[in-house]
Scaffold this active site. Structure first.
Site, PDB file in Angstrom:
ATOM      1  NE  ARG A 212      39.320  18.153 -32.006  1.00  0.00           N
ATOM      2  CZ  ARG A 212      39.283  19.047 -33.011  1.00  0.00           C
ATOM      3  NH1 ARG A 212      38.606  18.779 -34.113  1.00  0.00           N
ATOM      4  NH2 ARG A 212      39.948  20.175 -32.916  1.00  0.00           N
TER       5      ARG A 212
ATOM      6  CG  ASP B  61      36.677  15.493 -41.664  1.00  0.00           C
ATOM      7  OD1 ASP B  61      37.298  15.049 -42.663  1.00  0.00           O
ATOM      8  OD2 ASP B  61      37.013  16.541 -41.071  1.00  0.00           O
TER       9      ASP B  61
ATOM     10  CD  GLU C 134      41.551  12.692 -35.993  1.00  0.00           C
ATOM     11  OE1 GLU C 134      40.384  12.462 -36.326  1.00  0.00           O
ATOM     12  OE2 GLU C 134      42.093  13.815 -36.098  1.00  0.00           O
TER      13      GLU C 134
ATOM     14  CG  HIS D 244      40.750  16.279 -38.615  1.00  0.00           C
ATOM     15  ND1 HIS D 244      40.831  15.902 -37.301  1.00  0.00           N
ATOM     16  CD2 HIS D 244      40.263  17.544 -38.598  1.00  0.00           C
ATOM     17  CE1 HIS D 244      40.414  16.890 -36.529  1.00  0.00           C
ATOM     18  NE2 HIS D 244      40.061  17.897 -37.288  1.00  0.00           N
TER      19      HIS D 244
HETATM   20  P1  NAI Z   1      31.598  26.381 -30.789  1.00  0.00           P
HETATM   21  O1  NAI Z   1      32.342  26.562 -29.495  1.00  0.00           O
HETATM   22  O2  NAI Z   1      31.153  27.570 -31.548  1.00  0.00           O
HETATM   23  O3  NAI Z   1      30.311  25.459 -30.529  1.00  0.00           O
HETATM   24  C1  NAI Z   1      30.319  24.315 -29.735  1.00  0.00           C
HETATM   25  C2  NAI Z   1      28.916  24.150 -29.175  1.00  0.00           C
HETATM   26  O4  NAI Z   1      28.882  22.924 -28.431  1.00  0.00           O
HETATM   27  C3  NAI Z   1      28.523  25.266 -28.215  1.00  0.00           C
HETATM   28  O5  NAI Z   1      27.247  25.799 -28.558  1.00  0.00           O
HETATM   29  C4  NAI Z   1      28.499  24.581 -26.867  1.00  0.00           C
HETATM   30  O6  NAI Z   1      27.530  25.137 -25.984  1.00  0.00           O
HETATM   31  C5  NAI Z   1      28.147  23.156 -27.252  1.00  0.00           C
HETATM   32  N1  NAI Z   1      28.454  22.194 -26.217  1.00  0.00           N
HETATM   33  C6  NAI Z   1      29.434  22.250 -25.276  1.00  0.00           C
HETATM   34  N2  NAI Z   1      29.357  21.169 -24.472  1.00  0.00           N
HETATM   35  C7  NAI Z   1      28.306  20.439 -24.918  1.00  0.00           C
HETATM   36  C8  NAI Z   1      27.709  19.215 -24.490  1.00  0.00           C
HETATM   37  N3  NAI Z   1      28.185  18.550 -23.412  1.00  0.00           N
HETATM   38  N4  NAI Z   1      26.651  18.751 -25.164  1.00  0.00           N
HETATM   39  C9  NAI Z   1      26.135  19.436 -26.231  1.00  0.00           C
HETATM   40  N5  NAI Z   1      26.657  20.589 -26.690  1.00  0.00           N
HETATM   41  C10 NAI Z   1      27.723  21.087 -26.033  1.00  0.00           C
HETATM   42  O7  NAI Z   1      32.529  25.436 -31.675  1.00  0.00           O
HETATM   43  P2  NAI Z   1      32.515  25.281 -33.256  1.00  0.00           P
HETATM   44  O8  NAI Z   1      33.415  26.300 -33.868  1.00  0.00           O
HETATM   45  O9  NAI Z   1      31.116  25.176 -33.734  1.00  0.00           O
HETATM   46  O10 NAI Z   1      33.247  23.871 -33.413  1.00  0.00           O
HETATM   47  C11 NAI Z   1      32.641  22.663 -32.962  1.00  0.00           C
HETATM   48  C12 NAI Z   1      33.661  21.555 -32.991  1.00  0.00           C
HETATM   49  O11 NAI Z   1      34.011  21.280 -34.350  1.00  0.00           O
HETATM   50  C13 NAI Z   1      35.007  21.896 -32.312  1.00  0.00           C
HETATM   51  O12 NAI Z   1      34.952  21.603 -30.943  1.00  0.00           O
HETATM   52  C14 NAI Z   1      35.982  21.000 -33.028  1.00  0.00           C
HETATM   53  O13 NAI Z   1      36.130  19.828 -32.271  1.00  0.00           O
HETATM   54  C15 NAI Z   1      35.300  20.657 -34.344  1.00  0.00           C
HETATM   55  N6  NAI Z   1      36.042  21.129 -35.518  1.00  0.00           N
HETATM   56  C16 NAI Z   1      36.376  20.226 -36.491  1.00  0.00           C
HETATM   57  C17 NAI Z   1      37.064  20.625 -37.619  1.00  0.00           C
HETATM   58  C18 NAI Z   1      37.413  19.664 -38.726  1.00  0.00           C
HETATM   59  O14 NAI Z   1      38.225  19.983 -39.618  1.00  0.00           O
HETATM   60  N7  NAI Z   1      36.844  18.470 -38.766  1.00  0.00           N
HETATM   61  C19 NAI Z   1      37.501  22.011 -37.782  1.00  0.00           C
HETATM   62  C20 NAI Z   1      37.030  22.898 -36.738  1.00  0.00           C
HETATM   63  C21 NAI Z   1      36.350  22.449 -35.634  1.00  0.00           C
END
Ligand code: NAI
Length: 343
Positions: A230, A254, A259, A291
């Site tokens: 993000r 990305d 944005e 994105h």
């Molecule tokens: P997920 O929920 O599987 O993993 C997120 C990880 O971040 C978890 O292990 C969590 O414990 C950790 N986390 C939470 N708070 C934290 C902090 N303060 N410091 C460090 N780590 C922390 O989520 P996933 O599926 O891996 O997605 C991650 C991010 O990717 C999403 O939040 C979304 O913003 C982004 N995303 C971007 C996309 C794109 O097209 N560019 C598409 C899909 C997701």
């Protein structure tokens, strides 16, 4: 079940229509983003389907509630654009927690390889019949240290790829996984020791500007920063400073802090109002995609199927396994969220 889909792009429609037909959900498509001015479009619908830059704030949720809309179905994983707390007791919120972590992890690597092997420059040159190699010297990933912040689904898929390249992994997560197969370190160690840093944690108040002015003095000189998570995880002005002072060797973005009115749109005929973005785009060592990391055939199909399933499950059972619980937001670890008892 009639669902108003906001911020529709052409690539959204085929997969959602297919999934809707299979599961008996009628999707109606609107180009407008959901916001205070457009919420009225949802009148007469059972639910709305939104994406990352729809603004689902308290006023919008109140309006949806007043019109009898019962469900906000996010067709994405992140939900920082929905006031889940304000939805409490009024409108239920579901999301697509996982569709294809590989789509995002592979895109992060595509950006990284493009950047460090200067593919973007070589592509433009050879199309102009310029076959010079001057200025195209890159560096190898093998043996380099990559710091991964956030080791959820996408972070782990990214780590698997990085291991294949022979990189040394350092990871930081607020909730480290057990038996992860890679070492966890504190955030400062990641900042100090990484040749490449990739962000894969969600945007929260805690993670906003995770990379900002305070991080710059800690970074290893020449670090490559990848953000596919993000935009606001990175303070864009600090990033620009880091690039100008040569501390940050390259940025692969990305997502971008501001944005929402720019990404996904063709603004090529307009004057770019955002000076920071314009300056970043003028840098030879900054690569920006709009994105796009999620945008694969596989991910679009999975997103549409889960979205339709979420809608069917909610209107059939009154709960959904993918409901967002305002108490903690952690659908995986919160029992009440899993049982759909958030509200
Ligand atoms: P997920 O929920 O599987 O993993 C997120 C990880 O971040 C978890 O292990 C969590 O414990 C950790 N986390 C939470 N708070 C934290 C902090 N303060 N410091 C460090 N780590 C922390 O989520 P996933 O599926 O891996 O997605 C991650 C991010 O990717 C999403 O939040 C979304 O913003 C982004 N995303 C971007 C996309 C794109 O097209 N560019 C598409 C899909 C997701």
């Amino acid at each position: 079940m009639r669902i108003a889909v906001f911020d529709t792009k052409n690539y959204d429609i085929p997969a959602l229509e297919r999934a809707g037909k299979e599961k008996g959900v009628e999707f109606r498509f609107f180009e407008a983003k959901l916001g205070e001015d457009t919420a009225e479009l949802a009148r007469g619908y059972d639910g709305v389907c939104v994406f990352v830059n729809d603004d689902v704030n308290e006023k919008v949720l109140d309006k949806l509630h007043e019109m009898g809309v019962k469900l906000v179905a996010l067709r994405c994983a992140g939900y920082n654009n929905v006031d889940v707390r304000a939805a409490y007791g009024k409108v239920h919120v579901v999301h697509v927690p996982a569709y294809s972590p590989h789509a995002v992890a592979e895109h992060a690597f595509a950006l990284l390889l493009t950047s460090i092997r200067r593919i973007h420059k070589a592509y433009n040159r050879t199309r102009d019949f310029n076959f010079s190699l001057a200025g195209l010297t890159g560096f190898e990933l093998h043996g380099k240290t990559v710091g991964v912040i956030g080791t959820g689904r996408i972070g782990r898929a990214f780590i698997d790829i990085a291991k294949g390249f022979g990189m040394k992994i350092l990871a930081y997560d607020k909730f480290p996984a057990k038996d992860a197969g890679f070492p966890y370190v504190d955030l400062e160690t990641i900042l100090r020791e990484s040749d490449v840093i990739s962000l894969h944690c969600p945007l929260t108040e805690e993670t906003r500007h995770l990379i900002g002015k305070d991080s710059l003095p800690l970074l290893k000189k020449g670090v490559v920063l990848i953000n596919t998570s993000r935009g606001a995880l990175v303070d864009a002005e600090a990033l620009l400073e880091g690039i100008k002072s040569r501390v940050i060797g390259a940025a692969c973005l990305d997502v971008y802090e501001e944005e929402s009115d720019i990404f996904f749109e063709d603004v090529s005929g307009h004057i770019m109002e955002d000076d920071v973005l314009a300056r970043l785009l003028s840098m030879p060592n900054v690569i920006v995609t709009s994105h796009q990391a999620f945008l694969t055939e596989e991910a679009l199909s999975a997103i549409a199927e889960t979205t339709a399933e979420n809608v069917v499950e909610f209107f059939r059972d009154g709960v959904s396994k993918n409901e967002l619980c305002y108490h903690c937001g952690k659908i995986d670890s919160c029992r009440s969220a899993r049982l759909g008892k958030c509200f």
